[in-house]
Design an enzyme around this catalytic site. Structure first.
Site, mmCIF file in Angstrom:
data_model
loop_
_atom_site.group_PDB
_atom_site.id
_atom_site.type_symbol
_atom_site.label_atom_id
_atom_site.label_comp_id
_atom_site.label_asym_id
_atom_site.label_seq_id
_atom_site.Cartn_x
_atom_site.Cartn_y
_atom_site.Cartn_z
ATOM 1 C CG HIS A 61 -1.857 1.194 1.248
ATOM 2 N ND1 HIS A 61 -2.806 1.405 0.266
ATOM 3 C CD2 HIS A 61 -1.962 2.236 2.108
ATOM 4 C CE1 HIS A 61 -3.473 2.506 0.523
ATOM 5 N NE2 HIS A 61 -2.984 3.038 1.642
ATOM 6 C CB CYS A 62 3.838 2.174 1.684
ATOM 7 S SG CYS A 62 2.895 1.911 3.203
ATOM 8 C CB ILE A 63 6.826 0.990 -2.237
ATOM 9 C CG1 ILE A 63 7.591 0.879 -0.910
ATOM 10 C CG2 ILE A 63 7.798 1.261 -3.375
ATOM 11 C CD1 ILE A 63 8.589 -0.245 -0.879
ATOM 12 C CG ASP A 66 2.973 6.601 0.567
ATOM 13 O OD1 ASP A 66 1.740 6.436 0.443
ATOM 14 O OD2 ASP A 66 3.580 6.411 1.639
#
Length: 234
Positions: A61-63, A66
């Site tokens: 969900h992040c790399i 974001d």
């Protein structure tokens, strides 16, 4: 805002560094230089080196998310993020690169993509977890299906494909048993090692040893490992 961007910066740095090593892998392949030997040599430097590995794309969900958020926020304030945008594009191109390598490996074995039976080894986005958010495996899966291949998967942590926004057609597909009998019975032409789960790596020789199935190694997990089956590095 500061707290949010402090974490966002961490994920952006990882995205950019992963994109760099993915691009270097492509360049070094053309130069017939082994990226993993380069990384091993570079890691002998006692300071100033952080090791990142090439792979089939980024997930979670992040790399993957974001950096896009920051690009949007920057543009809303009249700024641009060319480096971050390029890194995102490189990493998002990796699943298609893997698909092409699978196609090339099949062709070298005398098998067309349309008649191929392909096994995906791991669909979670990182090892030893069940998290499939933004997993590149699903893109590779759908691209292989679009080529006409028959696709199955094995993941000890993902017994069935969960609901996803971007890949609804794969929901409910179930992980097959991984053993030599099932590999021989299913007559797999290729297996794509996407997620290097410990359970998969520990049993890979006993399952694929002395079979005709070619293994496409997307992360270098089998680099310099003695095996009795054909391995193609991405």
């Amino acid at each position: 805002a500061v707290a949010t961007l402090s974490m966002n910066r961490l994920h952006m740095c990882r995205n950019v560094n992963i994109a760099l090593v993915n691009e270097l892998r492509s360049v070094f392949n053309h130069m017939r230089i082994d990226i993993h030997e380069v990384l091993q040599a570079a890691s002998t430097k006692p300071f100033g080196f952080s090791r990142f590995y090439p792979g089939p794309g980024v997930g979670g969900h992040c790399i993957p998310v974001d950096p896009k958020y920051l690009t949007w926020a920057a543009q809303s304030h009249g700024a641009n993020t060319p480096l971050i945008s390029t890194a995102v594009a490189i990493n998002e191109s990796m699943p298609t690169r893997v698909t092409q390598r699978v196609k090339d490996a099949l062709k070298a074995s005398g098998v067309t993509a349309e008649e191929a039976n392909v096994l995906l080894l791991g669909v979670a986005y990182k090892p030893n977890v069940e998290d499939c958010r933004h997993a590149p495996a699903f893109i590779i899966w759908e691209e292989l299906l679009a080529l006409g291949a028959t696709v199955s998967y094995h993941d000890p942590h993902v017994p069935s494909v969960p609901q996803t926004r971007d890949h609804p057609g794969l929901q409910g597909a179930r992980s097959i048993e991984l053993c030599k009998q099932s590999v021989i019975r299913s007559n797999f032409d290729a297996a794509v090692l996407i997620t290097d789960h410990a359970a998969i790596l520990e049993g890979i020789e006993s399952v694929f040893g002395d079979t005709r199935c070619v293994i496409i190694d997307t992360k270098g997990s089998l680099h310099n490992r003695k095996v009795s089956f054909q391995v193609v590095q991405v």
